[in-house]
Motif scaffolding. Structure first.
Motif, PDB file in Angstrom:
ATOM      1  N   VAL A  40     -67.250  56.477  68.030  1.00  0.00           N
ATOM      2  CA  VAL A  40     -68.016  56.098  69.358  1.00  0.00           C
ATOM      3  C   VAL A  40     -68.864  54.808  68.921  1.00  0.00           C
ATOM      4  O   VAL A  40     -68.874  53.619  69.801  1.00  0.00           O
ATOM      5  CB  VAL A  40     -68.825  57.145  70.051  1.00  0.00           C
ATOM      6  CG1 VAL A  40     -69.715  56.723  70.882  1.00  0.00           C
ATOM      7  CG2 VAL A  40     -67.894  58.237  70.188  1.00  0.00           C
ATOM      8  N   ARG A  41     -69.486  54.752  67.903  1.00  0.00           N
ATOM      9  CA  ARG A  41     -70.463  53.543  67.384  1.00  0.00           C
ATOM     10  C   ARG A  41     -69.578  52.539  67.377  1.00  0.00           C
ATOM     11  O   ARG A  41     -69.904  51.273  67.927  1.00  0.00           O
ATOM     12  CB  ARG A  41     -71.071  53.831  66.237  1.00  0.00           C
ATOM     13  CG  ARG A  41     -72.187  54.892  66.448  1.00  0.00           C
ATOM     14  CD  ARG A  41     -72.841  55.213  65.112  1.00  0.00           C
ATOM     15  NE  ARG A  41     -73.726  54.177  64.646  1.00  0.00           N
ATOM     16  CZ  ARG A  41     -74.725  54.058  64.857  1.00  0.00           C
ATOM     17  NH1 ARG A  41     -75.558  55.106  65.316  1.00  0.00           N
ATOM     18  NH2 ARG A  41     -75.512  53.152  64.170  1.00  0.00           N
ATOM     19  N   ILE A  97     -83.007  45.948  70.318  1.00  0.00           N
ATOM     20  CA  ILE A  97     -81.478  45.198  70.213  1.00  0.00           C
ATOM     21  C   ILE A  97     -80.818  46.136  69.180  1.00  0.00           C
ATOM     22  O   ILE A  97     -81.283  46.383  68.148  1.00  0.00           O
ATOM     23  CB  ILE A  97     -81.571  43.930  69.959  1.00  0.00           C
ATOM     24  CG1 ILE A  97     -81.951  42.932  71.261  1.00  0.00           C
ATOM     25  CG2 ILE A  97     -79.965  43.354  69.664  1.00  0.00           C
ATOM     26  CD1 ILE A  97     -82.102  41.492  71.025  1.00  0.00           C
ATOM     27  N   GLY A  98     -79.823  46.568  69.421  1.00  0.00           N
ATOM     28  CA  GLY A  98     -78.933  47.501  68.326  1.00  0.00           C
ATOM     29  C   GLY A  98     -78.273  48.671  68.712  1.00  0.00           C
ATOM     30  O   GLY A  98     -78.192  48.828  69.912  1.00  0.00           O
ATOM     31  N   LEU A  99     -77.878  49.673  68.028  1.00  0.00           N
ATOM     32  CA  LEU A  99     -77.316  50.715  68.292  1.00  0.00           C
ATOM     33  C   LEU A  99     -78.072  51.896  68.475  1.00  0.00           C
ATOM     34  O   LEU A  99     -78.979  51.983  67.704  1.00  0.00           O
ATOM     35  CB  LEU A  99     -76.098  51.166  67.484  1.00  0.00           C
ATOM     36  CG  LEU A  99     -75.139  49.906  67.115  1.00  0.00           C
ATOM     37  CD1 LEU A  99     -73.818  50.276  66.188  1.00  0.00           C
ATOM     38  CD2 LEU A  99     -73.974  49.685  68.514  1.00  0.00           C
ATOM     39  N   HIS A 100     -78.011  52.725  69.628  1.00  0.00           N
ATOM     40  CA  HIS A 100     -79.085  54.023  69.707  1.00  0.00           C
ATOM     41  C   HIS A 100     -78.307  55.243  70.160  1.00  0.00           C
ATOM     42  O   HIS A 100     -77.190  55.097  70.581  1.00  0.00           O
ATOM     43  CB  HIS A 100     -80.012  53.506  70.697  1.00  0.00           C
ATOM     44  CG  HIS A 100     -80.760  52.233  70.397  1.00  0.00           C
ATOM     45  ND1 HIS A 100     -81.963  52.257  69.717  1.00  0.00           N
ATOM     46  CD2 HIS A 100     -80.772  50.779  70.825  1.00  0.00           C
ATOM     47  CE1 HIS A 100     -82.475  51.091  69.422  1.00  0.00           C
ATOM     48  NE2 HIS A 100     -81.506  50.197  70.228  1.00  0.00           N
ATOM     49  N   VAL A 111     -75.908  54.203  72.827  1.00  0.00           N
ATOM     50  CA  VAL A 111     -76.099  52.709  73.337  1.00  0.00           C
ATOM     51  C   VAL A 111     -76.078  51.376  72.498  1.00  0.00           C
ATOM     52  O   VAL A 111     -76.528  51.693  71.554  1.00  0.00           O
ATOM     53  CB  VAL A 111     -77.572  53.097  74.012  1.00  0.00           C
ATOM     54  CG1 VAL A 111     -77.917  51.374  74.827  1.00  0.00           C
ATOM     55  CG2 VAL A 111     -77.525  54.128  74.935  1.00  0.00           C
ATOM     56  N   ALA A 112     -75.536  50.425  72.970  1.00  0.00           N
ATOM     57  CA  ALA A 112     -75.483  49.212  72.255  1.00  0.00           C
ATOM     58  C   ALA A 112     -76.284  48.129  73.109  1.00  0.00           C
ATOM     59  O   ALA A 112     -75.712  47.955  74.241  1.00  0.00           O
ATOM     60  CB  ALA A 112     -74.030  48.903  71.942  1.00  0.00           C
ATOM     61  N   VAL A 123     -74.326  48.573  76.780  1.00  0.00           N
ATOM     62  CA  VAL A 123     -73.127  49.271  76.894  1.00  0.00           C
ATOM     63  C   VAL A 123     -73.291  50.785  76.443  1.00  0.00           C
ATOM     64  O   VAL A 123     -73.775  51.088  75.223  1.00  0.00           O
ATOM     65  CB  VAL A 123     -72.251  48.716  75.836  1.00  0.00           C
ATOM     66  CG1 VAL A 123     -71.004  49.419  75.726  1.00  0.00           C
ATOM     67  CG2 VAL A 123     -71.834  47.384  76.137  1.00  0.00           C
ATOM     68  N   VAL A 124     -73.164  51.579  77.376  1.00  0.00           N
ATOM     69  CA  VAL A 124     -73.368  53.036  77.169  1.00  0.00           C
ATOM     70  C   VAL A 124     -71.953  53.849  77.113  1.00  0.00           C
ATOM     71  O   VAL A 124     -71.323  53.704  78.118  1.00  0.00           O
ATOM     72  CB  VAL A 124     -74.251  53.719  78.147  1.00  0.00           C
ATOM     73  CG1 VAL A 124     -74.665  55.122  77.871  1.00  0.00           C
ATOM     74  CG2 VAL A 124     -75.648  52.811  78.440  1.00  0.00           C
ATOM     75  N   TYR A 125     -71.975  54.928  76.196  1.00  0.00           N
ATOM     76  CA  TYR A 125     -70.810  55.716  76.272  1.00  0.00           C
ATOM     77  C   TYR A 125     -71.452  57.265  76.355  1.00  0.00           C
ATOM     78  O   TYR A 125     -72.185  57.782  75.347  1.00  0.00           O
ATOM     79  CB  TYR A 125     -69.981  55.513  74.885  1.00  0.00           C
ATOM     80  CG  TYR A 125     -68.717  56.561  74.777  1.00  0.00           C
ATOM     81  CD1 TYR A 125     -67.596  56.080  75.388  1.00  0.00           C
ATOM     82  CD2 TYR A 125     -68.779  57.761  74.378  1.00  0.00           C
ATOM     83  CE1 TYR A 125     -66.410  56.840  75.445  1.00  0.00           C
ATOM     84  CE2 TYR A 125     -67.662  58.472  74.260  1.00  0.00           C
ATOM     85  CZ  TYR A 125     -66.576  58.159  75.102  1.00  0.00           C
ATOM     86  OH  TYR A 125     -65.380  58.966  74.854  1.00  0.00           O
TER      87      TYR A 125
END
Length: 440
Positions: A40-41, A97-100, A111-112, A123-125
């Motif tokens: 996912v990431r 800013i980054g991956l969460h 979230v990116a 960008v959300v998954y």
């Protein structure tokens, strides 16, 4: 530790297999979670890097917000401080800013956040679909663990039976060697305890047999030496007094002949018992065997005044050793000839056995417990030397005093039971009861 070896082996093997499957399932689940999270990431990181160049082709500033569903469970928003996306959740605007990862009630948002134009691109998954798949995967793993455990338990039971088979075979063989012992038949008993118990019984029987043979040899040695002493003393007296008349020599010669006969009978009985195997078991006609015994003892019985009556039912058959039966009956009948005559001896059938009842004087209560002792009849004769006996009486006949002891020993070897009761009827008589088994 008190469980049977089979159950313990089954438990251990099942536990080991179940533990191995559980560890494998846990590791597989952990790998699955790691791969899912990384997938996912990587997905949102790759998708965010792909979208930035595409939205930058239309200018360096956001003129309108970007709000789009990219795929099932994936969403994209783009905005700047001047142009806001109306559908963008407020909790996303505070992210750097980054991956969460944002935990939700029923799922997790990955979230990116990247820079795009003069603002940010989100960008959300949503993992709601993945969570359902994870639950299905978990149930599948549990089913695999349960199925493998059940299969391992069944297979372990088979393996355990195979492993303890030599131990049970050895226990069974030892049990057959000691037929008088009562085996532990409980399927949950510890096989090692069963083997140890039977082994102890075998050892006890061996020790008893060794002590028994030593006592037997000692008694036989004593009896032979006694007879030889009598022979030597009488022979020396006759040699020293060569002028002794025939009437003076006759009692000594008769005593020498009697002593020689006693030695021969003792040696013959001892040899027959020591070398008997009694392994030829077959269907035996009991009535015919009794007739054979009566015929072989008829001459001595006639001299002693003992009458035989064969009351065994015609057709009475048993699966036993004929040689062992003949040995036991011969000694019982010979005992009646020696001690019961003049009388009547009746042999009759009982359930899986025989009854030998005579109408003789019987046995004193104080002597009854010692009837099967070796040389008891000789010891009893020694104690009654002062009594007067008529010539030709049964007490003067050749006797070694081990006949009933031999009969009892053969019965023990065959797992038979030989009992004696006296008086049998009308205040006299003796009854020997022979059962072809441990119990009546």
């Amino acid at each position: 530790m008190k469980r049977s070896l089979k159950r313990r082996i089954t438990l251990v093997l099942t536990s080991l297999v179940s533990l191995a499957v559980c560890v494998t399932a846990v590791l597989t689940y952990g790998v699955y979670l790691h791969v899912e999270k990384k997938m996912v990431r990587d997905l949102i990181d790759t998708e965010s890097k792909r979208l930035v160049p595409r939205v930058s082709r239309f200018g360096d500033e956001w003129t309108s917000a970007l709000e789009r569903d990219m795929a099932p469970s994936m969403y994209v928003w783009g905005e700047s401080p001047k142009v806001r996306a109306a559908s963008l959740p407020d909790e996303l605007r505070g992210l750097s800013i980054g991956l969460h990862e944002l935990p939700r009630a029923e799922s997790t948002w990955h979230v990116a956040v990247v820079k795009a134009r003069d603002g940010l691109l989100y960008v959300v998954y949503d993992t709601v679909v993945l969570d359902k798949q994870r639950q299905d995967f978990t149930r599948a793993l549990l089913a695999i663990v349960l199925g493998c455990s059940i299969f391992a338990m069944l297979l372990s039971g088979t393996v355990a039976r195979w492993l303890v088979m030599p131990l049970n075979a050895l226990t069974g063989r030892l049990t057959r060697w000691v037929p008088n012992s009562v085996a532990v038949d409980s399927p949950h008993a510890n096989e090692a305890d069963r083997l140890m118990e039977v082994f102890n019984r075998v050892q006890d029987q061996v020790d008893a047999a060794i002590a028994d043979q030593r006592e037997f040899s000692a008694n036989l040695h004593h009896e032979i030496r006694t007879a030889l002493t009598v022979i030597r003393s009488d022979a020396e007296l006759m040699l020293r007094y060569s002028t002794m008349g025939l009437e003076q020599r006759r009692p000594r010669l008769e005593r020498i002949v009697k002593s020689v006969n006693e030695i021969g009978q003792s040696l013959e009985s001892t040899f027959s018992l020591a070398h008997a195997r009694f392994e030829d078991k077959a269907r035996v006609d009991i009535h015919a065997c009794v007739e054979d015994i009566f015929e072989s003892q008829s001459m001595e019985a006639h001299k002693a005044g003992l009458e035989f009556v064969n009351a065994v039912q015609p057709g009475h058959e048993e699966t036993i050793s004929r040689q062992a039966l003949m040995t036991v009956m011969r000694n019982i009948v010979r005992n009646a000839v020696l001690h019961a005559a003049p009388a009547r001896l009746t042999v009759s059938s009982i359930g899986h056995g025989l009854r030998f009842a005579d109408s003789g004087p019987g046995i004193a209560p104080s002597e009854l417990p010692h009837v099967f002792d070796r040389y008891f009849s000789n010891r009893r004769a020694d104690q009654r030397q002062h009594e007067q006996r008529e010539p030709g009486a049964a007490a003067d006949m050749n006797q070694a005093g081990i006949g009933l002891a031999i009969a009892k020993r053969v019965c023990i070897m065959q797992s038979w039971t030989l009992d004696v009761a006296s008086p049998a009827s009308d205040g006299g008589g003796t009854c020997f009861t022979l059962f072809f088994g441990q119990e009546a």
